[in-house]
Structures are given as C-alpha cells and as structure tokens.
Motif scaffolding. Structure first.
Motif, PDB file in Angstrom:
ATOM      1  N   LEU A 160       0.828  -1.203   0.000  1.00  0.00           N
ATOM      2  CA  LEU A 160       0.000   0.000   0.000  1.00  0.00           C
ATOM      3  C   LEU A 160       0.863   1.253   0.000  1.00  0.00           C
ATOM      4  CD1 LEU A 160      -2.689  -1.005   2.665  1.00  0.00           C
ATOM      5  CD2 LEU A 160      -2.818  -1.247   0.178  1.00  0.00           C
ATOM      6  N   ALA A 161       0.268   2.360  -0.389  1.00  0.00           N
ATOM      7  CA  ALA A 161       0.973   3.641  -0.373  1.00  0.00           C
ATOM      8  C   ALA A 161       1.407   3.954   1.053  1.00  0.00           C
ATOM      9  CB  ALA A 161       0.067   4.746  -0.907  1.00  0.00           C
ATOM     10  N   GLU A 162       2.472   4.738   1.165  1.00  0.00           N
ATOM     11  CA  GLU A 162       2.984   5.095   2.486  1.00  0.00           C
ATOM     12  C   GLU A 162       1.899   5.769   3.315  1.00  0.00           C
ATOM     13  OE1 GLU A 162       6.492   7.831   4.470  1.00  0.00           O
ATOM     14  OE2 GLU A 162       6.750   7.093   2.419  1.00  0.00           O
ATOM     15  N   GLY A 163       1.711   5.292   4.531  1.00  0.00           N
ATOM     16  CA  GLY A 163       0.717   5.854   5.435  1.00  0.00           C
ATOM     17  C   GLY A 163      -0.674   5.277   5.272  1.00  0.00           C
ATOM     18  N   ALA A 164      -0.903   4.501   4.211  1.00  0.00           N
ATOM     19  CA  ALA A 164      -2.229   3.916   3.976  1.00  0.00           C
ATOM     20  C   ALA A 164      -2.377   2.617   4.760  1.00  0.00           C
ATOM     21  CB  ALA A 164      -2.446   3.655   2.492  1.00  0.00           C
ATOM     22  N   THR A 165      -3.618   2.307   5.097  1.00  0.00           N
ATOM     23  CA  THR A 165      -3.948   1.025   5.710  1.00  0.00           C
ATOM     24  C   THR A 165      -5.060   0.409   4.879  1.00  0.00           C
ATOM     25  OG1 THR A 165      -5.717   1.868   7.130  1.00  0.00           O
ATOM     26  CG2 THR A 165      -3.451   1.994   8.005  1.00  0.00           C
ATOM     27  N   PHE A 166      -5.408  -0.815   5.168  1.00  0.00           N
ATOM     28  CA  PHE A 166      -6.497  -1.448   4.435  1.00  0.00           C
ATOM     29  C   PHE A 166      -7.839  -0.779   4.734  1.00  0.00           C
ATOM     30  CE2 PHE A 166      -3.320  -4.785   4.040  1.00  0.00           C
ATOM     31  CZ  PHE A 166      -3.413  -5.037   2.688  1.00  0.00           C
ATOM     32  N   LEU A 167      -7.933  -0.087   5.857  1.00  0.00           N
ATOM     33  CA  LEU A 167      -9.166   0.626   6.179  1.00  0.00           C
ATOM     34  C   LEU A 167      -9.256   1.969   5.466  1.00  0.00           C
ATOM     35  CD1 LEU A 167      -9.495  -0.160   9.994  1.00  0.00           C
ATOM     36  CD2 LEU A 167     -10.753  -1.176   8.084  1.00  0.00           C
ATOM     37  N   THR A 168      -8.111   2.535   5.075  1.00  0.00           N
ATOM     38  CA  THR A 168      -8.137   3.832   4.392  1.00  0.00           C
ATOM     39  C   THR A 168      -7.955   3.704   2.882  1.00  0.00           C
ATOM     40  OG1 THR A 168      -5.752   4.205   4.725  1.00  0.00           O
ATOM     41  CG2 THR A 168      -7.259   5.046   6.424  1.00  0.00           C
ATOM     42  N   ALA A 169      -7.354   2.613   2.424  1.00  0.00           N
ATOM     43  CA  ALA A 169      -7.169   2.409   0.984  1.00  0.00           C
ATOM     44  C   ALA A 169      -8.507   2.009   0.362  1.00  0.00           C
ATOM     45  CB  ALA A 169      -6.135   1.318   0.732  1.00  0.00           C
ATOM     46  N   SER A 170      -8.793   2.536  -0.810  1.00  0.00           N
ATOM     47  CA  SER A 170     -10.039   2.172  -1.482  1.00  0.00           C
ATOM     48  C   SER A 170      -9.906   0.793  -2.121  1.00  0.00           C
ATOM     49  CB  SER A 170     -10.388   3.202  -2.562  1.00  0.00           C
ATOM     50  OG  SER A 170      -9.495   3.084  -3.662  1.00  0.00           O
ATOM     51  N   MET A 171     -11.033   0.162  -2.380  1.00  0.00           N
ATOM     52  CA  MET A 171     -11.025  -1.125  -3.053  1.00  0.00           C
ATOM     53  C   MET A 171     -10.368  -0.981  -4.421  1.00  0.00           C
ATOM     54  SD  MET A 171     -14.064  -3.896  -3.635  1.00  0.00           S
ATOM     55  CE  MET A 171     -14.905  -3.174  -5.007  1.00  0.00           C
ATOM     56  N   ALA A 172     -10.616   0.138  -5.112  1.00  0.00           N
ATOM     57  CA  ALA A 172     -10.008   0.370  -6.425  1.00  0.00           C
ATOM     58  C   ALA A 172      -8.483   0.415  -6.318  1.00  0.00           C
ATOM     59  CB  ALA A 172     -10.539   1.664  -7.024  1.00  0.00           C
TER      60      ALA A 172
END
Length: 83
Positions: free
Chosen positions: A46-58
């Motif tokens: 994932l992008a730096e600082g992103a989590t699975f809860l903040t990353a979009s499904m896309a």
C-alpha cells in the motif's frame, strides 16, 4: 485482455487486517486464452501511510493487477535447459 475482479477478501491477524486476497480473471474472446489468479496484497504494497481501512477497493485492485502483470511477465532465462 480485460482483467476483472471476482473476489476480494481481507485476511485478519489478531483483529487487524494484515493483507487482502484479490481474485482476478480475464479471457480473450478471440483466442479463448484466459488467466485466473489469486494475488495477495500486503500492507507493505500500500501507499505510504495507507492502511487497508483507508485504501479504497479500487486502489487495492490496481495494486493486485500490477502484481499480476509483474508476476506473469516473461523474464530472461538465467539457465539453459538440458537437452
């Protein structure tokens, strides 16, 4: 070949999402060639600082498609097969 998503599952460890499993498939209508794959997207993908809860499904699907392309790319042979 148009690659479609047929599943997206989150994997949990101790109550936290640590990865996602993305099912991808595609079929070429002309040749009937197809691909069917399960790609694991890790937190580190994932992008730096992103989590699975903040990353979009896309975003998660886009990462999985890039990983599929990298995994299936023809690589230079490092050894010559024995005859």
């Amino acid at each position: 070949m148009d690659i479609q998503v047929n599943s997206l599952n989150y994997n949990f460890t101790n109550g936290s999402i640590d990865s996602a499993q993305v099912g991808l498939f595609g079929r070429d209508a002309t040749s009937n060639d197809y691909v069917n794959a399960q790609i694991k997207v890790n937190q580190s993908d994932l992008a730096e600082g992103a989590t699975f809860l903040t990353a979009s499904m896309a975003d998660i699907v886009a990462i999985a498609k890039k990983k599929l392309a990298a995994d299936t790319a023809v690589k230079d042979a490092t050894t010559t097969p024995q005859a």
